[in-house]
Design a protein around this motif. Structure first.
Motif, mmCIF file in Angstrom:
data_model
loop_
_atom_site.group_PDB
_atom_site.id
_atom_site.type_symbol
_atom_site.label_atom_id
_atom_site.label_comp_id
_atom_site.label_asym_id
_atom_site.label_seq_id
_atom_site.Cartn_x
_atom_site.Cartn_y
_atom_site.Cartn_z
ATOM 1 N N THR A 184 0.941 -1.196 0.002
ATOM 2 C CA THR A 184 0.039 -0.052 -0.114
ATOM 3 C C THR A 184 0.839 1.403 0.043
ATOM 4 O OG1 THR A 184 -2.022 1.147 1.010
ATOM 5 C CG2 THR A 184 -0.346 0.112 2.520
ATOM 6 N N SER A 185 0.378 2.426 0.265
ATOM 7 C CA SER A 185 0.995 3.742 0.205
ATOM 8 C C SER A 185 1.346 4.139 1.450
ATOM 9 C CB SER A 185 0.562 4.712 -0.666
ATOM 10 O OG SER A 185 -0.808 5.057 -0.411
ATOM 11 N N LEU A 219 -1.928 4.826 4.794
ATOM 12 C CA LEU A 219 -1.632 4.240 6.187
ATOM 13 C C LEU A 219 -1.665 5.522 6.926
ATOM 14 C CD1 LEU A 219 1.322 1.962 6.088
ATOM 15 C CD2 LEU A 219 -0.866 1.472 6.063
ATOM 16 N N GLN A 220 -1.498 6.740 6.434
ATOM 17 C CA GLN A 220 -1.393 8.059 7.333
ATOM 18 C C GLN A 220 -2.871 8.492 7.310
ATOM 19 O OE1 GLN A 220 1.271 10.510 5.371
ATOM 20 N NE2 GLN A 220 2.808 10.146 6.714
ATOM 21 N N SER A 221 -3.736 8.111 6.339
ATOM 22 C CA SER A 221 -5.138 8.474 6.181
ATOM 23 C C SER A 221 -5.926 7.646 7.216
ATOM 24 C CB SER A 221 -5.764 8.256 4.973
ATOM 25 O OG SER A 221 -5.872 6.857 4.693
ATOM 26 N N LEU A 222 -5.410 6.605 7.747
ATOM 27 C CA LEU A 222 -5.913 5.738 9.099
ATOM 28 C C LEU A 222 -5.794 6.269 10.272
ATOM 29 C CD1 LEU A 222 -5.285 2.258 7.688
ATOM 30 C CD2 LEU A 222 -7.480 3.529 7.294
ATOM 31 N N PHE A 226 4.625 4.828 14.890
ATOM 32 C CA PHE A 226 5.374 3.637 15.127
ATOM 33 C C PHE A 226 4.676 2.285 14.500
ATOM 34 C CE2 PHE A 226 2.142 2.986 18.501
ATOM 35 C CZ PHE A 226 2.011 1.737 18.808
ATOM 36 N N ILE A 227 3.332 2.462 14.369
ATOM 37 C CA ILE A 227 2.650 1.557 13.345
ATOM 38 C C ILE A 227 2.907 1.687 11.933
ATOM 39 C CG2 ILE A 227 0.341 0.495 12.846
ATOM 40 C CD1 ILE A 227 -0.423 0.945 15.307
ATOM 41 N N VAL A 228 2.993 2.974 11.482
ATOM 42 C CA VAL A 228 3.053 3.091 10.211
ATOM 43 C C VAL A 228 4.590 2.546 9.924
ATOM 44 C CG1 VAL A 228 3.515 4.829 8.160
ATOM 45 C CG2 VAL A 228 1.507 5.122 10.028
ATOM 46 N N GLU A 229 5.522 2.991 10.555
ATOM 47 C CA GLU A 229 7.082 2.689 10.536
ATOM 48 C C GLU A 229 7.091 0.983 10.440
ATOM 49 O OE1 GLU A 229 9.703 4.363 13.069
ATOM 50 O OE2 GLU A 229 9.864 6.253 11.982
#
Length: 270
Positions: A149-150, A154-157, A162-165
């Protein structure tokens, strides 16, 4: 932004590596046991039965979970037999663990002359909690993830940084399917805990059967998003097939048992 995955190793005891995965699983099991013991006392069941169930059910469940995984990845493990016992490299299947633990519960109930359905009702929310917490062990190991995904998605969620990383795996961002499953099961657990003691709502066994309806639905859709599924044949995922079977079986059992007049209410002793 600098991407830095979390270390799956929590600390060392000499040459022994203690992994976050094991710590998180143990924490989930501990909280689940406390929850089950309290419910057992409420239902007039000696809480020692829960401890005995855990004493035998957890190790046998882990073995069952591993055997289940190995069976569906048999060519690899036949070529690398030394990897069979290395569960810290990943490769345990929840459904295999549940099947093994269910057998342990049946044996315990038969020997102690306990109601199987009542014990399943007591155990089901704790199992669900263990699954909710356990998925964060997968998170620490960067496993049970979905397709690429992009970063924007992920940021839109509105996920914590730390989860995104941690979802940057093998050079790409991944769908956090571990999180989807964990959060969906948390919703199911909250609903079950909120209504299970309401009079004349649940027949005995239906707390467990409600879990057996909720979890397969969640797992079916999340499994379809994962990239590490076990397959019966190309395009046919083991967990999705089993989810459909369990869902149908649970619904049929609820309907069949509701038509009988000799099934007591779950809260008849409260």
């Amino acid at each position: 932004m600098t991407l830095l995955a979390l270390n799956p190793i929590a600390f060392h005891l000499g040459n022994l590596e203690i992994h976050w995965y094991g710590i998180i699983i143990a924490l989930g099991a501990l909280v689940g046991v406390i929850m089950a013991m309290r419910e057992a006392t409420r239902r007039g069941i000696d809480s020692d039965n829960i401890l005995d169930l855990v004493l035998f059910g957890v190790p046998i469940g882990l073995i069952g979970a591993r055997i289940y995984y190995v069976i569906f990845e048999l060519p690899f493990y036949m070529a690398n037999p030394g990897e069979i016992i290395k569960i810290w490299h990943g490769g345990i299947a929840i459904y295999g663990g549940l099947i093994a633990a269910f057998i342990v519960l049946l044996v315990l109930c038969k020997r102690r002359k306990l109601s199987v359905w009542l014990m399943l009702d007591i155990a089901a929310p704790s199992v669900m909690l263990g699954q909710i917490v356990g998925r964060w062990g997968n998170f620490m190991n960067q496993e049970a993830f979905g397709a690429k995904t992009s970063l924007d998605f992920l940021q839109s969620l509105h996920l914590p940084h730390f989860i995104v990383e941690q979802m940057f795996i093998n050079g790409a961002y991944r769908q956090p399917t571990f999180l989807y499953e964990s959060m969906a099961n948390l919703v199911g657990l909250i609903i079950i805990l909120a209504i299970r003691h309401r009079k004349q709502l649940y027949k005995r066994g239906e707390v467990f059967l409600s879990y057996l309806v909720w979890y397969p639905i969640v797992r079916f859709f999340v499994e379809g998003m994962r990239t590490d599924s076990l397959y019966i044949m190309p395009g046919v995922r083991v967990s999705q097939v089993l989810s459909v079977i369990l869902l149908i079986a649970a619904i049929v059992l609820i309907i069949y048992r509701r038509r009988k007049n000799d099934i007591p209410w779950y809260v008849e002793k409260v």
